[in-house]
Enzyme design. Structure first.
Site, mmCIF file in Angstrom:
data_model
loop_
_atom_site.group_PDB
_atom_site.id
_atom_site.type_symbol
_atom_site.label_atom_id
_atom_site.label_comp_id
_atom_site.label_asym_id
_atom_site.label_seq_id
_atom_site.Cartn_x
_atom_site.Cartn_y
_atom_site.Cartn_z
ATOM 1 N N MET A 20 0.850 -1.160 -0.049
ATOM 2 C CA MET A 20 -0.105 -0.011 0.087
ATOM 3 C C MET A 20 0.931 0.985 -0.094
ATOM 4 S SD MET A 20 -1.587 0.970 3.699
ATOM 5 C CE MET A 20 -1.832 2.740 3.333
ATOM 6 N N ASP A 22 -0.179 5.644 -1.010
ATOM 7 C CA ASP A 22 -1.030 6.723 -0.894
ATOM 8 C C ASP A 22 -2.799 6.526 -0.373
ATOM 9 O OD1 ASP A 22 1.076 7.764 -1.936
ATOM 10 O OD2 ASP A 22 0.125 8.723 -3.782
ATOM 11 N N PHE A 78 -4.350 5.399 -10.461
ATOM 12 C CA PHE A 78 -3.489 5.942 -9.431
ATOM 13 C C PHE A 78 -4.142 7.047 -8.335
ATOM 14 C CE2 PHE A 78 1.137 6.727 -11.195
ATOM 15 C CZ PHE A 78 1.128 5.278 -11.480
ATOM 16 N N SER A 79 -3.916 7.705 -7.635
ATOM 17 C CA SER A 79 -4.374 8.236 -6.601
ATOM 18 C C SER A 79 -5.628 9.340 -7.052
ATOM 19 C CB SER A 79 -3.486 9.047 -5.932
ATOM 20 O OG SER A 79 -2.672 8.365 -5.061
ATOM 21 N N ARG A 145 -1.831 14.599 -12.055
ATOM 22 C CA ARG A 145 -2.552 13.549 -11.324
ATOM 23 C C ARG A 145 -2.945 13.902 -10.080
ATOM 24 N NH1 ARG A 145 2.853 11.743 -11.942
ATOM 25 N NH2 ARG A 145 4.286 12.275 -9.898
ATOM 26 N N TRP A 280 9.384 6.751 0.417
ATOM 27 C CA TRP A 280 9.623 6.103 -0.913
ATOM 28 C C TRP A 280 11.101 5.444 -0.981
ATOM 29 C CZ3 TRP A 280 6.226 4.251 -4.125
ATOM 30 C CH2 TRP A 280 5.043 4.842 -4.121
#
Length: 455
Positions: A20, A22, A78-79, A145, A280
């Site tokens: 997991m 964001d 994606f987010s 994004r 990250w």
């Protein structure tokens, strides 16, 4: 050689299995907090993104739900965000049964990023993607994004903010399907270089007036290259954000290594923010078994003044009943739980230390000018060449207040969240003690209370 043990936190959300990162689509509906998140279910490292899903009524106990969104021909999921469309403006539900609308980034394997929507008519259990996707096409740039939708009180419509390289774009829509661009913010007013990600825009009432807060996550956010979250304070004119409370220096939401991509719950009574409790640089190497990553606790945000300057303050949400049961402890007290809180008040220099039976120590220092969390000797660290360096071992926050001070520390198996001086500073950090911390000691003129958290 590391002694294997279960590092899974008890009150910080973590996936049952897989990867997991964001938080996504956080929305409050009929007494339930819906927490969606970036998930790869087939490995403990990053892969083609899905939306995982979990629900809670108290922000502490989470129930895992089936995967909400799977990759499709437009790309990975994606987010993004979700809203409870109570007026059924999208016409994807009914007035009696309003839909939840998710808006997210479709990330194609060739890098093309566009915005898509999906809707749920059963309170988030199942989603259908719109045949209109993508609803916001790419304008010809990379890094386009992470749409965060919110109600626009000026135009009486939906608006969203999304990341566009070194700035954010704003869009507006009456129906969540047809969007028009209304403005931009940045890079003017920003004091650090880096790609902007996971923006959020929300109002906080302060002295009878709404102050708008723009939060931006930054992949290389500072002179030390750490991933961090920056925030700006100002106004929203219905078209774009205006930074009417400028600062000569970046305003950081968290000075630790392990809080990123945090966004707020739409439709909640309080302003509640949750992030990815990881970094990250070493996320894929952490020594957890069968899963990777966790969320931070939800934080209730407010505004306060420090030396005449407006500042965000945060407090851990969902722990009120435990905090009320705190009791004073003596120096060198034995700790009998891996999930607990500490309320510390003091004046002058101090050192607080969590220790275990094999000599590992998580240290917190307070001086007149700064607060430091040192995980250099806190536990197993050889899993990552980044994690074991000094650069990723010592977090420091400059103190914003003079004189006497207070801290609240919430520790949960392998993650510490520290809230300093009524929450105007925060430091989040993960640690991997090879046996549980079982003692607390300190030096300095301190008053310390402990509360145990029964998860």
């Amino acid at each position: 050689m590391m002694k294997k043990r279960d590092y899974r936190p008890k009150i910080h959300f973590s996936p049952e299995e897989g990867w997991m990162n964001d938080p996504n689509g956080m929305v409050y509906v009929d007494g339930v907090y819906h927490f969606f998140y970036q998930k790869y279910p087939y490995d403990t490292s990053w892969g083609p993104m899905h939306w995982g899903h979990a629900t809670s009524r108290d922000l502490i106990h989470w129930e895992h739900q089936p995967i909400a969104l799977y990759p499709d021909e437009l790309g990975f999921i994606f987010s993004g965000s979700a809203v409870y469309d109570t007026q059924n403006s999208s016409e994807y539900g009914t007035n009696e049964n309003p839909p939840i609308i998710a808006i997210y980034t479709s990330h194609h394997k060739d890098g093309l990023e566009q915005q898509s929507i999906a809707y749920s008519n059963d309170k988030g259990r199942h989603f259908e993607k719109s045949y209109l996707n993508p609803v916001i096409k790419n304008p010809g740039i990379s890094d386009f994004r992470d749409p965060k939708a919110f109600w626009n009180p000026v135009r009486r419509c939906w608006s969203l903010v999304l990341a566009a390289q070194d700035r954010v774009f704003f869009y507006a829509s009456q129906d969540m399907k047809n969007w028009e661009k209304t403005g931009e913010f940045g890079p003017e007013g920003n004091h650090v270089k880096g790609v902007w990600e996971c923006p959020d825009l929300f109002p906080i009432e302060y002295k009878g007036k709404n102050v708008w807060v723009l939060v931006v996550s930054m992949t290389k956010a500072s002179e030390d290259d750490h991933c961090k979250m920056q925030y700006f304070l100002g106004d929203f004119d219905g078209e774009k954000f205006l930074c009417t409370y400028p600062s000569d220096e970046p305003r950081w939401l968290d000075e630790g290594f392990d809080n990123y991509a945090a966004v707020t719950f739409q439709n909640a009574k309080d302003v509640l923010l949750m992030g990815w409790g990881m970094n990250w640089q070493y996320a894929a190497q952490t020594p957890t078994e069968g899963y990777c990553g966790q969320a931070t606790l939800a934080r209730k945000l407010s505004l306060t003044e420090v030396d005449g300057a407006l500042t965000l303050a945060a407090a851990p949400a969902g722990l009120e009943k435990f905090r009320h049961s705190s009791y004073p402890i003596e120096n060198h007290t034995t700790i009998r739980t891996e999930t607990f809180g500490l309320k510390v008040s003091g004046k002058g220099d101090a050192k607080i230390c969590l220790k275990n039976s094999v000599g590992q120590k998580l240290k917190i220092y307070v001086t007149d000018t700064k607060i430091t969390v040192d995980r250099t000797m806190a536990g197993y660290k050889e899993f990552s060449e980044h994690f074991m360096t000094e650069k990723y071992s010592i977090s420091t926050a400059a103190r914003k207040k003079d004189g006497a001070w207070n801290l609240e520390l919430v520790f949960d198996v392998s993650i510490l969240e520290l809230f300093a001086e009524d929450g105007v500073d925060a430091i989040s950090t993960v640690v991997y003690p090879e046996t549980p911390y079982d003692r607390i000691s300190w030096k300095g003129d301190l008053s310390v209370e402990l509360y145990e958290i029964d998860a």
